[in-house]
Motif scaffolding. Sequence first.
Motif, PDB file in Angstrom:
ATOM      1  N   ASP A 269       0.890  -1.181  -0.052  1.00 31.66           N
ATOM      2  CA  ASP A 269      -0.131  -0.109  -0.207  1.00 31.66           C
ATOM      3  C   ASP A 269       0.852   1.272  -0.072  1.00 31.66           C
ATOM      4  O   ASP A 269       0.304   2.308  -0.230  1.00 31.66           O
ATOM      5  CB  ASP A 269      -0.838   0.213   1.247  1.00 31.66           C
ATOM      6  CG  ASP A 269      -1.962  -1.041   1.267  1.00 31.66           C
ATOM      7  OD1 ASP A 269      -2.488  -1.572   0.073  1.00 31.66           O
ATOM      8  OD2 ASP A 269      -2.065  -1.764   2.336  1.00 31.66           O
ATOM      9  N   ALA A 270       2.082   1.216   0.260  1.00 32.19           N
ATOM     10  CA  ALA A 270       2.903   2.344   0.624  1.00 32.19           C
ATOM     11  C   ALA A 270       4.254   2.180  -0.276  1.00 32.19           C
ATOM     12  O   ALA A 270       5.027   3.253  -0.332  1.00 32.19           O
ATOM     13  CB  ALA A 270       3.197   2.250   1.909  1.00 32.19           C
ATOM     14  N   HIS A 271       4.462   1.400  -1.112  1.00 33.67           N
ATOM     15  CA  HIS A 271       5.746   0.978  -1.876  1.00 33.67           C
ATOM     16  C   HIS A 271       6.047   2.178  -2.790  1.00 33.67           C
ATOM     17  O   HIS A 271       7.122   2.906  -2.806  1.00 33.67           O
ATOM     18  CB  HIS A 271       5.583  -0.280  -2.639  1.00 33.67           C
ATOM     19  CG  HIS A 271       6.812  -0.625  -3.275  1.00 33.67           C
ATOM     20  ND1 HIS A 271       6.922  -1.022  -4.638  1.00 33.67           N
ATOM     21  CD2 HIS A 271       8.035  -0.672  -2.942  1.00 33.67           C
ATOM     22  CE1 HIS A 271       8.065  -1.234  -5.051  1.00 33.67           C
ATOM     23  NE2 HIS A 271       8.807  -1.081  -3.728  1.00 33.67           N
ATOM     24  N   ASP A 272       5.199   2.722  -3.467  1.00 34.46           N
ATOM     25  CA  ASP A 272       5.320   3.845  -4.434  1.00 34.46           C
ATOM     26  C   ASP A 272       5.383   5.182  -3.473  1.00 34.46           C
ATOM     27  O   ASP A 272       6.283   6.194  -3.891  1.00 34.46           O
ATOM     28  CB  ASP A 272       4.159   4.036  -5.520  1.00 34.46           C
ATOM     29  CG  ASP A 272       4.336   2.955  -6.435  1.00 34.46           C
ATOM     30  OD1 ASP A 272       5.391   2.406  -6.696  1.00 34.46           O
ATOM     31  OD2 ASP A 272       3.149   2.751  -7.031  1.00 34.46           O
ATOM     32  N   LEU A 273       4.732   5.233  -2.821  1.00 33.28           N
ATOM     33  CA  LEU A 273       4.626   6.376  -1.680  1.00 33.28           C
ATOM     34  C   LEU A 273       6.042   6.612  -1.081  1.00 33.28           C
ATOM     35  O   LEU A 273       6.575   8.005  -1.247  1.00 33.28           O
ATOM     36  CB  LEU A 273       3.522   6.317  -0.477  1.00 33.28           C
ATOM     37  CG  LEU A 273       2.098   6.310  -1.046  1.00 33.28           C
ATOM     38  CD1 LEU A 273       1.320   5.979   0.101  1.00 33.28           C
ATOM     39  CD2 LEU A 273       1.764   7.786  -1.821  1.00 33.28           C
ATOM     40  N   ILE A 274       6.649   5.673  -0.703  1.00 31.02           N
ATOM     41  CA  ILE A 274       7.845   5.751   0.038  1.00 31.02           C
ATOM     42  C   ILE A 274       9.200   5.796  -1.059  1.00 31.02           C
ATOM     43  O   ILE A 274       9.923   6.612  -0.931  1.00 31.02           O
ATOM     44  CB  ILE A 274       8.156   4.409   0.787  1.00 31.02           C
ATOM     45  CG1 ILE A 274       7.173   4.547   1.871  1.00 31.02           C
ATOM     46  CG2 ILE A 274       9.809   4.326   1.491  1.00 31.02           C
ATOM     47  CD1 ILE A 274       7.163   3.142   2.833  1.00 31.02           C
ATOM     48  N   ARG A 275       9.045   4.807  -1.955  1.00 31.01           N
ATOM     49  CA  ARG A 275      10.176   5.010  -3.058  1.00 31.01           C
ATOM     50  C   ARG A 275      10.258   6.165  -3.639  1.00 31.01           C
ATOM     51  O   ARG A 275      11.421   6.696  -4.295  1.00 31.01           O
ATOM     52  CB  ARG A 275      10.355   3.737  -3.842  1.00 31.01           C
ATOM     53  CG  ARG A 275       9.487   3.547  -5.114  1.00 31.01           C
ATOM     54  CD  ARG A 275       9.332   2.197  -5.580  1.00 31.01           C
ATOM     55  NE  ARG A 275       8.243   2.097  -6.345  1.00 31.01           N
ATOM     56  CZ  ARG A 275       8.573   2.311  -7.993  1.00 31.01           C
ATOM     57  NH1 ARG A 275       9.714   2.628  -8.385  1.00 31.01           N
ATOM     58  NH2 ARG A 275       7.341   2.287  -8.516  1.00 31.01           N
ATOM     59  N   ASN A 276       9.146   7.013  -3.928  1.00 30.17           N
ATOM     60  CA  ASN A 276       9.061   8.074  -4.648  1.00 30.17           C
ATOM     61  C   ASN A 276       9.428   9.330  -3.756  1.00 30.17           C
ATOM     62  O   ASN A 276       9.322  10.598  -4.378  1.00 30.17           O
ATOM     63  CB  ASN A 276       7.919   8.305  -5.594  1.00 30.17           C
ATOM     64  CG  ASN A 276       7.807   7.322  -6.661  1.00 30.17           C
ATOM     65  OD1 ASN A 276       8.856   7.322  -7.429  1.00 30.17           O
ATOM     66  ND2 ASN A 276       7.098   6.558  -6.929  1.00 30.17           N
ATOM     67  N   ARG A 277       9.306   8.952  -2.573  1.00 30.98           N
ATOM     68  CA  ARG A 277       9.338  10.206  -1.365  1.00 30.98           C
ATOM     69  C   ARG A 277       8.181  11.071  -1.608  1.00 30.98           C
ATOM     70  O   ARG A 277       8.450  12.177  -1.814  1.00 30.98           O
ATOM     71  CB  ARG A 277      10.852  11.021  -1.245  1.00 30.98           C
ATOM     72  CG  ARG A 277      11.782   9.877  -0.906  1.00 30.98           C
ATOM     73  CD  ARG A 277      13.130  10.820  -0.412  1.00 30.98           C
ATOM     74  NE  ARG A 277      14.068  10.902  -1.624  1.00 30.98           N
ATOM     75  CZ  ARG A 277      14.099  12.143  -2.300  1.00 30.98           C
ATOM     76  NH1 ARG A 277      13.739  13.081  -1.770  1.00 30.98           N
ATOM     77  NH2 ARG A 277      14.740  11.974  -3.279  1.00 30.98           N
ATOM     78  N   TRP A 278       7.206  10.560  -1.942  1.00 37.78           N
ATOM     79  CA  TRP A 278       5.859  11.378  -2.019  1.00 37.78           C
ATOM     80  C   TRP A 278       5.287  11.748  -0.544  1.00 37.78           C
ATOM     81  O   TRP A 278       4.289  12.346  -0.439  1.00 37.78           O
ATOM     82  CB  TRP A 278       4.698  10.797  -2.793  1.00 37.78           C
ATOM     83  CG  TRP A 278       5.169  10.878  -4.314  1.00 37.78           C
ATOM     84  CD1 TRP A 278       6.132  11.530  -4.893  1.00 37.78           C
ATOM     85  CD2 TRP A 278       4.749   9.839  -5.190  1.00 37.78           C
ATOM     86  NE1 TRP A 278       5.937  11.258  -6.338  1.00 37.78           N
ATOM     87  CE2 TRP A 278       5.118  10.010  -6.451  1.00 37.78           C
ATOM     88  CE3 TRP A 278       3.716   8.641  -5.051  1.00 37.78           C
ATOM     89  CZ2 TRP A 278       4.977   9.352  -7.790  1.00 37.78           C
ATOM     90  CZ3 TRP A 278       3.555   7.905  -6.359  1.00 37.78           C
ATOM     91  CH2 TRP A 278       4.238   8.336  -7.552  1.00 37.78           C
ATOM     92  N   ILE A 279       5.898  10.999   0.424  1.00 39.85           N
ATOM     93  CA  ILE A 279       5.296  11.124   1.863  1.00 39.85           C
ATOM     94  C   ILE A 279       6.357  11.406   2.878  1.00 39.85           C
ATOM     95  O   ILE A 279       7.586  11.068   2.263  1.00 39.85           O
ATOM     96  CB  ILE A 279       4.535   9.990   2.241  1.00 39.85           C
ATOM     97  CG1 ILE A 279       5.219   8.732   2.357  1.00 39.85           C
ATOM     98  CG2 ILE A 279       3.087   9.886   1.494  1.00 39.85           C
ATOM     99  CD1 ILE A 279       4.501   7.720   2.976  1.00 39.85           C
ATOM    100  N   ASP A 280       6.298  11.854   3.901  1.00 40.28           N
ATOM    101  CA  ASP A 280       7.372  12.116   5.070  1.00 40.28           C
ATOM    102  C   ASP A 280       7.143  11.220   6.149  1.00 40.28           C
ATOM    103  O   ASP A 280       8.272  10.747   6.794  1.00 40.28           O
ATOM    104  CB  ASP A 280       7.318  13.644   5.397  1.00 40.28           C
ATOM    105  CG  ASP A 280       7.397  14.546   4.262  1.00 40.28           C
ATOM    106  OD1 ASP A 280       8.699  14.645   4.002  1.00 40.28           O
ATOM    107  OD2 ASP A 280       6.394  14.935   3.779  1.00 40.28           O
TER     108      ASP A 280
END
Length: 402
Positions: A269-280
Amino acid sequence: MKITRATVNVTSPGRNFVTLKIETDEGIYGLGDGTLNGRELAVASYLTDHVIPCIIGRDPFQTEDIWQYLYRGPYWRRGPVTMSAIAAVDVALWDIKGKALETPVYNLLGGKSREGLLVYCHANGKDLDHALEDVAHHIDLGYKAIRIQSGIPGLASTYGVAKGPGGYEPAERGLPSEAAWATEPYLRYVPQLFAKAREQFGEEVHLLHDCHHRLTPIEAARLGKELEPFHLFWMEDPTPAELQENFKTIREHTTTPIAVGEVFNTIWDAHDLIRNRWIDYIRMTTVHGGGITHLKKIADFASLYAVRTGCHGPTDVSPVSMAAALHFGTAVNNFGIQEHMPHSAETDAVFPHHYTFKDGFMYPGDAPGLGVDLDEKLAATYPYQRAYLPINRKLDGTLTDW
Ligand code: EZ4
Ligand code: CO
């Protein structure tokens, strides 16, 4: 050591909790939380009917193998019911391991990276003035980080604001209630709220806000931009995250830090969010995120991308999960902050625990395992009560995200 017995306890000391107790042939037992707000009995059945028969006789030290067995074994993967059930088993096994080795769970996860964990509390009020009064009250209680939610003029109720005296509790007994929602007045009001909060309380206190998945990506981008002068610690759940790319839009427009993840169940659920640094900040917690075993992997993966943890910690996450979050947060290097929504006195009495709060920080305590117990006799006096989270509709009646 072998698992000899496991039982599911459902109790409602003010609100519902699902707790798994795993017993062993050496007399040591462990506790795991499987509470899924509004869907509690589904996890209880998943555990009793499908999981418990498969874990009897296994070695409770095999947390990795048992996690893989429960995740890959059924063929059907992921989902909040499944992952909460896996988490209940996993956390109970870490509790057993700690008790058997006579050491707190944080020592099994890397040892102390810090003494205390910075926590944030909830301040809320029916309008801006009442919300700010509540902020002052929480500063007096010692909190260094405060989430502020306010009622919005023109809307009868909104997320995060208590309906009467006492704290805010999202679940309500009986069938789901319905609330009415409009984004426009909300987007106009929230920047005023934080402008006043900074004016009144200065720059030092950390301020947070939860959008609770109610905005479109471009609305969230606008809010983040308008909140920039007030230096929020984070803007939470700005938009639903099934499509992880939604966060790219927000990220491209604002430097307000972004936190998400309380409804996620796996790293996927968070793989893209994390690897693209879209979240903190990644907000998954042990119960809905597959237990300590899975959350530790997520935190380690996030650390590669400068993403820190900010575990969900509402009242529906039981004291067993709160303890697990505190042991976990004590050990991981990229801990960010921990949410703290104190449980009722009734809940605390059913789950006696060693963790403590002092001057804005929480401490897991040094008892072996997680340091939480379940008073089964007292729990039995609070039978399950049907309860749901509310439903949200736009002013024209369209069903929307709550
Ligand atoms: O609505 O835990 O940040 N905290 C939250 C919570 C959630 C509830 C849902 O079960 O968003 O109040
Ligand atoms: Co939230």
